[in-house]
Design an enzyme around this catalytic site. Structure first.
Site, short mmCIF file in Angstrom:
data_model
loop_
_atom_site.label_atom_id
_atom_site.label_comp_id
_atom_site.label_asym_id
_atom_site.label_seq_id
_atom_site.Cartn_x
_atom_site.Cartn_y
_atom_site.Cartn_z
N THR A 77 0.84 -1.19 0.00
CA THR A 77 0.00 0.00 0.00
C THR A 77 0.87 1.24 0.00
O THR A 77 2.00 1.22 0.50
CB THR A 77 -0.94 0.01 1.23
OG1 THR A 77 -1.79 1.15 1.17
CG2 THR A 77 -0.16 0.03 2.52
N GLY A 78 0.38 2.30 -0.59
CA GLY A 78 1.09 3.57 -0.65
C GLY A 78 0.13 4.71 -0.42
O GLY A 78 -1.05 4.52 -0.11
N GLY A 79 0.63 5.93 -0.57
CA GLY A 79 -0.19 7.09 -0.28
C GLY A 79 -1.36 7.27 -1.21
O GLY A 79 -2.36 7.89 -0.86
N MET A 80 -1.29 6.73 -2.43
CA MET A 80 -2.35 6.95 -3.40
C MET A 80 -3.10 5.69 -3.81
O MET A 80 -4.09 5.78 -4.51
CB MET A 80 -1.78 7.62 -4.65
CG MET A 80 -1.28 9.02 -4.38
SD MET A 80 -0.93 9.92 -5.91
CE MET A 80 -0.41 11.49 -5.22
N VAL A 83 -2.08 -2.38 -3.80
CA VAL A 83 -1.93 -3.45 -4.78
C VAL A 83 -2.32 -4.76 -4.11
O VAL A 83 -1.88 -5.05 -2.99
CB VAL A 83 -0.50 -3.54 -5.32
CG1 VAL A 83 -0.39 -4.63 -6.37
CG2 VAL A 83 -0.06 -2.21 -5.90
N LYS A 98 -4.41 -3.09 -8.96
CA LYS A 98 -4.11 -1.81 -8.35
C LYS A 98 -5.41 -1.04 -8.15
O LYS A 98 -6.22 -0.94 -9.08
CB LYS A 98 -3.18 -0.98 -9.25
CG LYS A 98 -1.72 -1.38 -9.21
CD LYS A 98 -0.89 -0.36 -9.97
CE LYS A 98 0.60 -0.67 -9.88
NZ LYS A 98 1.41 0.37 -10.58
N ASP A 193 10.82 5.00 -16.90
CA ASP A 193 11.25 4.77 -15.51
C ASP A 193 11.78 3.35 -15.33
O ASP A 193 11.50 2.69 -14.34
CB ASP A 193 10.09 5.02 -14.54
CG ASP A 193 10.58 5.14 -13.09
OD1 ASP A 193 9.80 4.82 -12.18
OD2 ASP A 193 11.74 5.53 -12.88
#
Length: 674
Positions: A77-80, A83, A98, A193
């Site tokens: 998990t992340g700020g936005m 998954v 996602k 990237d």
């Protein structure tokens, strides 16, 4: 060119947002789920309540999205967004999903970036690219993207574990990356990237280094009008160590930018570090735009050095023009051998493959890297003939032997009955002798098993042991070719190390278990403990590693399980690991092996109420180590109970010096380190 400070600001802003949206690393997950208030040191019921709180991202686990994707596990998990690993309910196929946090759907630029990833990944159909299969919006407004589920080892981890990779292996990986990029570029998609974290290595068709390119989150779809520039998420995309000069300058990029980045990664595989590495961001970006890379080590052939140098030219017009051109050049290096090459015996695969599996290897110069077992051709096997054919000369002289006699309703030739009778007599004799030998073995306790650890390996084996520990495939193959019953503890240990460092972790753990059975003293070997710890922190091998730790590593194994639990608790993407470690900690088998210091920690965390904790404190005064320090200090607090929380929750601990002695003991005694 834009001002350099402006470029740095733009890049940093974009990187912060990009990391928040895409980073599923343990640190990122912890930052999202960690409480923002409350005491740093927790104890008693407060700790239990916090441990019981559910990560908001966990709410989707068990749900079915879009009526067809059953969510089985939170991967990160992340700020936005988050998954998940999910399964298509009809096709029974694992996928990665996602999901944007619902509050992020109100930010048009975030949604646009998410949609762009879907478009970019869906356009590319290639074995070396993890593609997208679905995209949509949930009833609560959150967007979701369904991607191919990939489970393996990242190129980052491979480089971290091995440092410099063999030239053939580096070219083999780079060739697949270039092939995947060729498909992306043909679909008018520029990745922008690429980095070792976005290159996953899986095992497929006998190749343990099969490449999957991931994460097209900031990809550029060159044929689509991108609309307004997404400046708020950063105009300078990518990761500084892998940026092309045109990326670092903030100017438009095309497919040649990806090839420059691939050159950086090939350089890193051959050298062990990136060419412009520095802790200072300004220095890294400046070097990308102005400095030539240092020469690769002399061990890298000149032709390979020339290829890397061509990829890293500052002027895009002077670089290799296309990914397909790069594929052809790498093929020329791998297959173009001006002098005859002595092919070494290939290492058999760790998992038996069917006889029809084709050999898969890459070679450069006099080096051959075998990735699978070569096929067994029928023509290479000796012809088999019937017994009657082999007895033909005898039967011609004594035809009576061929006369058939009915036995149980079936005609059997006389020579068959004679042979069967002789076999029965021989087996009987063998059983009598074996029984006598077995009785002597029972009395002696099987001398082979008892002394195998002290037996020195044969001289022709010693040469392979040291090389096998480094992951040398030929040395590992040589050790595996020896009968298991004849292998000594040093051989099993070398196989465990070599298989672990070469990515065959499950087989490495089996070899370690064999080594420990022959030589229990190996439970104190630091390299073995690190390998088992690394395997225990990986969901795919956690149970096997923890079982090995508890069964064969004694007190070190119990400490290792506790270390795994402390490292993984509260980290959503490692929930499976944390639960497995916790289950082991609560088992009687681990307590039987645990050191007194670990038992103090376990009992302190388990005890509830002053009366239950008091006897543990008396033990802690003599046995505690640093792992108990936080809990012990929390017990010193004289507030938290009674009227307005003004009462002492642990007044029964105040009558002697046990608690203060325990705190001193814990502060002066370091915890086990792995």
């Amino acid at each position: 060119m834009r001002g350099f400070s402006e470029l740095l600001d733009a890049w940093q802003l974009g990187k912060d947002n990009e990391r928040a949206m895409t980073d599923t690393s343990p640190d990122a997950a912890a930052a999202v789920t960690a409480p923002t208030s409350g005491a740093v040191e927790r104890g008693g019921a407060a700790a239990e309540r916090e441990d019981a709180e559910l990560d908001p991202a966990e709410a989707l686990v068990g749900a079915t999205l879009a009526e067809r994707y059953r969510v089985n596990e939170l991967l990160g998990t992340g700020g936005m967004g988050a998954v998940y690993r999910a399964e298509h309910v009809h096709m029974k196929k694992s996928v990665a999903v996602k999901v944007l946090h619902r509050e992020m759907t109100y930010l048009p630029e975030v949604v646009a970036r998410f949609e762009r990833e879907a478009v970019a990944a869906a356009r590319i159909e290639h074995p070396n690219v993890a593609g997208a299969t679905d995209f949509g919006r949930l009833p609560d407004g959150a967007f979701y993207l369904v991607l191919e589920y990939v489970e393996g080892t990242s190129l980052r981890q491979l480089i971290k574990d091995h440092g410099v990779l063999p030239v053939p292996l580096a070219l083999h990986i780079a060739r697949q990356m270039a092939d995947g990029l060729a498909a992306a570029h043909a679909a008018d998609v520029v990745h922008r990237d690429l980095k070792p974290d976005n290159v996953m290595l899986i095992e497929r068709e006998g190749d343990p280094y099969f490449v999957k390119l991931l994460d097209f989150g900031i990809a550029k779809v060159t044929t689509d009008a991108e609309g307004p520039a997404l400046t708020q998420l950063g105009s300078v995309f990518g990761t500084p160590e892998y940026m092309s000069p045109e990326q670092a300058a903030g100017t438009p990029v095309d497919q040649r930018s990806d090839l420059y980045t691939l050159g950086i990664m090939l350089y890193e595989m051959l050298c062990g570090q990136t060419p412009f590495d520095d802790d200072d961001l300004v220095v890294v970006l400046t070097r990308q735009m102005t400095m030539e890379p240092a020469p690769l080590p002399p061990s890298v052939p000149a032709s390979v050095q020339a290829l890397v140098a061509r990829l890293l030219l500052k002027d895009p017009d002077q670089r290799i023009g296309s990914a397909m051109d790069l594929v052809q050049r790498i093929d020329g290096l791998l297959l173009g051998t001006p002098e005859p090459v002595a092919v070494s015996p290939p290492m058999p695969p760790l998992t038996p493959s069917p006889p029809s599996a084709a050999a898969h290897s890459v070679q450069y110069g006099d080096t051959v890297l075998s990735l699978a077992r070569p096929p067994v051709h029928a023509a290479a096997l000796p012809a088999r003939r019937g017994i009657a054919a082999s007895l033909e000369p005898l039967l011609q002289r004594m035809p009576a032997l061929a006369r058939r006699i009915p036995v149980g309703g079936h005609p059997v030739p006389l020579y068959g009955l004679i042979g069967a009778g002789a076999a029965i007599l021989l087996v009987g004799f063998f059983l009598v002798v074996s029984a006598a030998v077995a009785g002597r073995r029972v009395a002696a306790g099987d001398a082979r098993s008892a002394t195998a650890a002290r037996v020195a390996p044969p001289p022709n084996v010693k040469a392979h042991i040291d090389r096998a520990k480094t992951g040398d495939r030929q040395a590992i193959a040589a050790l595996q070719a020896r009968p298991e019953t004849e292998r000594t503890a040093p051989e099993w240990y070398a196989l465990g190390r070599g298989l672990a460092v070469s990515g065959h972790v499950k087989d490495g753990l089996v070899a370690y278990q064999k080594a420990l059975a022959l030589d229990p003293a190996l439970a104190n070997d630091s390299a073995l403990l690190k390998d088992v710890l690394r395997a225990a922190e990986t969901p795919a091998t956690v149970n096997q590693a923890l079982d090995l730790g508890v069964a064969s590593l004694g007190a070190n194994g119990a400490d290792l399980v506790y270390e795994v639990y402390q490292r993984t608790r509260g980290r959503g993407e490692l929930a499976v690991v944390s639960k497995a470690a916790k289950a082991q900690l609560e088992g009687a088998a681990l307590r039987a092996k645990a050191s007194p210091a670990l038992l103090v920690v376990l009992d302190l965390n388990k005890a509830r109420g002053c009366a239950a904790i008091k006897p543990v404190i008396a033990r802690a005064a003599k046995q505690a180590d640093a792992r108990a320090s936080t809990k012990l200090k929390a017990l010193s607090a004289r507030r938290g109970c009674g009227f307005f929380g003004m009462g002492d929750c642990y007044s029964c601990l105040r009558g002697n010096s046990d608690l203060s002695d325990a705190i001193k003991r814990a502060g002066a005694t370091p915890a086990p380190r792995f």
